[in-house]
Structure formats: C-alpha cells, structure tokens
Enzyme design. Sequence first.
Site, PDB file in Angstrom:
ATOM      1  N   HIS A   1      -5.439   4.490   4.101  1.00 24.20           N
ATOM      2  CA  HIS A   1      -4.379   3.477   4.224  1.00 24.20           C
ATOM      3  C   HIS A   1      -4.932   2.098   4.578  1.00 24.20           C
ATOM      4  O   HIS A   1      -4.394   1.079   4.161  1.00 24.20           O
ATOM      5  CB  HIS A   1      -3.373   3.928   5.295  1.00 24.20           C
ATOM      6  CG  HIS A   1      -2.131   3.097   5.338  1.00 24.20           C
ATOM      7  ND1 HIS A   1      -1.201   3.073   4.327  1.00 24.20           N
ATOM      8  CD2 HIS A   1      -1.662   2.239   6.286  1.00 24.20           C
ATOM      9  CE1 HIS A   1      -0.209   2.262   4.635  1.00 24.20           C
ATOM     10  NE2 HIS A   1      -0.467   1.742   5.824  1.00 24.20           N
TER      11      HIS A   1
ATOM     12  N   SER B   1       1.538  -2.230   3.135  1.00 25.50           N
ATOM     13  CA  SER B   1       2.145  -1.192   3.959  1.00 25.50           C
ATOM     14  C   SER B   1       3.637  -1.481   4.170  1.00 25.50           C
ATOM     15  O   SER B   1       4.381  -1.625   3.204  1.00 25.50           O
ATOM     16  CB  SER B   1       1.394  -1.091   5.289  1.00 25.50           C
ATOM     17  OG  SER B   1       1.785   0.050   6.020  1.00 25.50           O
TER      18      SER B   1
ATOM     19  N   ASP C   1      -4.681   8.157   1.246  1.00 26.27           N
ATOM     20  CA  ASP C   1      -3.783   7.542   2.227  1.00 26.27           C
ATOM     21  C   ASP C   1      -2.884   8.625   2.816  1.00 26.27           C
ATOM     22  O   ASP C   1      -2.097   9.243   2.112  1.00 26.27           O
ATOM     23  CB  ASP C   1      -2.939   6.467   1.531  1.00 26.27           C
ATOM     24  CG  ASP C   1      -2.149   5.613   2.519  1.00 26.27           C
ATOM     25  OD1 ASP C   1      -1.862   6.100   3.623  1.00 26.27           O
ATOM     26  OD2 ASP C   1      -1.810   4.469   2.161  1.00 26.27           O
TER      27      ASP C   1
END
Length: 423
Positions: free
Chosen positions: A364, A230, A332
């Site tokens: 995600h 991320s 995501d």
Amino acid sequence: MQPLARPSSPEEAEEVRSSASTSPPAKGGRRRRAASEGALPLPRPLSSSSERFDLGRRSPSFRRDVGHAAAETFLLTRLTLILLRYLGLGYRWITKFLALVCYAMFLMPGLLQVGCYYFFSSQVRRSVVYGNQPRNRLDLYLPEDMNEPKPVVAFVTGGAWIIGYKAWGTLLGRRLAERGVIVACIDYRNFPQGTISDMVKDVSQGISFVCNNIASYGGDPSRIYLVGQSAGAHIAACALVDQAIKECGEGESTTWSISQIKTYFGVSGGYNMVNLVDHFHGRGLYRSVFLSIMEGEQSLKRFSPEVVLRDLKYRHAVSLLPRIILLHGTSDSSIPSNTSKNFADALWSAGVQVELVLYKGKSHTDLFLQDPLRGGRDELLEKIISVIHAGDEVALAKDAVAPPARRLLPEFVLQLARKMSPF
C-alpha cells in the site's frame, strides 16, 4: 451495525464541528464567488517571471508560525481525545497504532530530510487559504524555473479518513516540482472534525481554487491533473463524480468544471465502500467508526463511485468524466488491488477512458513512500510525468536526462519498515 452516535450534548457536538482557526484569509483584492462558502480572496496576479519566483519565498513571520503551530497542536489534541472516545480499547486498532509508531521510527531519518525541505525550502509555499472552513489550506510546490506557465497537479493525500494531512505529499510534490510541475497539496477536514461529505466538499473547493487561481502562481490552467492516494483517491473520485452530477443540473451551482481536469490518477484507492466495510473492520478500522465516517450504512452507496457509475440514471453525468488512470500494488493488504480493477471495469462499461496499472509485489505504501525514499527510478513518478509531459518534446528531453533521485534511507531500513508497516 449502526454507526456510533454523535456527541450527546450541544457543547460536545460543537466541539466536533468546530476548531481553532488558523490564519484568516487575506483582505482586499478581486473576489470571485465560490459555491456556498462565500467569496474567497484572489491572490494578486503576477506581472513577471521574477515575481512568480518570489512567491516561493516564505513570508509569514516567526511569531505567526509559532501561533499557527500552537493552534494546530491544540486542535489535534482535542480531536484525538474525541477520536479515542469513538475507538475505545479495541486490540486491533491499538496493535495497528503501535505498528505505525515503529514504522515511522524506522523511516524517521529519511522523513526528517523531507521535513527540512518542507519547512525551509524557498520553493514551498505552505498553508495557502482556499476556503473558510478549518483546514481549508493547501501547500504549493513551485519549480525553480518559472519563466513560463507550468502544468499543475492537485494532490489529495490519504490517511484512512482520520490522519490525512497536506504535508504527507511533500515527497511527491518535491519530485514533481523538480520536473517542472506545480503541485498543490489540498488539506481537508478529517474525522471526527468532519465526515465524508465534509471531506468531499473541502476537496472540491480546493480543486476549484486551483482551477480558478493557479495562473496567479505561475500555473497553466489548461493543464491541470488530479491525483489522489489511498483515502484521498476515494475522496477525489467522489468529488469528481459529484461534480459531474452537478454539471448535469442536479444539485447546487458549481465553481469549476470537469473539463478543466485533463486526467485523474487514483493511487491505491478504494471505490466501493459497501464491499470494504468488513475488510476495514478486520484491519482495525472498526465498522462502527467507519460507518460514522461514511455517515451511516445508508450513505455507503452514495459515497461509492463504483456503485454510482453503475446507476443508469447517472449515465449522462458519467460521460463527463476525464481520462482516469488507476494505479495499485498487487500486494496491497490495506486496500486490495481488485478494488481498482473493479472500478476500472465499471468505468469501461460506462464508456469512460480508463487505464489500469498494477505493480507486482508492491504494498500500500511502496509506491508512495518507500520507493521515493529508496531513490533511483520511481515508477509512480515516471508514470505521472509521462502523461503530463506527453507531446511536450522539450519537457520529455529534459526528463530523459534528469538525474536519478538521491537515496534517503538504506535498503535494509526500508525492508524493516515494510515488515513493521500497519498498511
């Protein structure tokens, strides 16, 4: 829209820049010059396998742990109040925060089990100092069998540049350590304690520490892999590109080399900040706050690895980059999977060896959190392990008979958490 102004008074500015320090670096021993941060102490080299194993045992006293926890709590409270001044009372971020609380509550029974491992396992060495700035710490996850040098993963966790913390890597660290891989989870300053250049600098210094010192912890310095997830994927990619530019003679001296990183894994990352400003704004990371994190609209291109790759004046620097593997879930909604696809296209056009792996229907957090809590086969783990152990027949044979991971939460709880997830 311009970023929010910095605190107006010197005292308020100092509050953002400074924080309570945790335990100071150890004194004595050989020292090695490290960038512009000054010399850092090196750990004592290990003379035997038994000494390597002993490093896994926790040495800090209970009093020191309590003092460290109190300092961290005070720091967190102060920075939270500063952050709230930036965020204001916008309904989007408040909604996301409430969803995050519900999400964490559903996952809590599994996370408590992970927390017990983090705090009480003899295989975890917490808060190793790698620099002089606040939060310049990393956690080490050590395999039980330390009879020979082990491959190493330097991991940079996510957290929207605001709530990242090294302990978020415990699940991945534990699973990789069980497969004979040392994992170093690198912490870094979050906003508002620091902005993106501080984060990149911290991560680069953490990577430098791993490259130069991991042999003293039983690691193989010729087998170092970098993993980011991320926001951590973005920061790690920025650190790699920045390092490549430095090695081409532009910028300050370096204390580690791109050639020391065998492969970079970017998990669910964003690599073009220019294209993501409006997307993040719609999801509660308001434009003003995001631009403050990124040091203004004029800095977005500088901290967008995809944009830098397309700049012809950096083409020679780009050629130094290691093999890059980008992994992303197609469902995501926090960072759309096309961000990894576009980055892969830019890497391929620049001549970098790149592989794009898309996981159909994954969100995600599925790859990094729900799947490991689910137990059984972990697609992300297996992909990373297959690259690290490629060509090692002994390690591959052990992987083939490795028992499946234990389930930590029932499936219906994971599904409820997924529905409540703010990510």
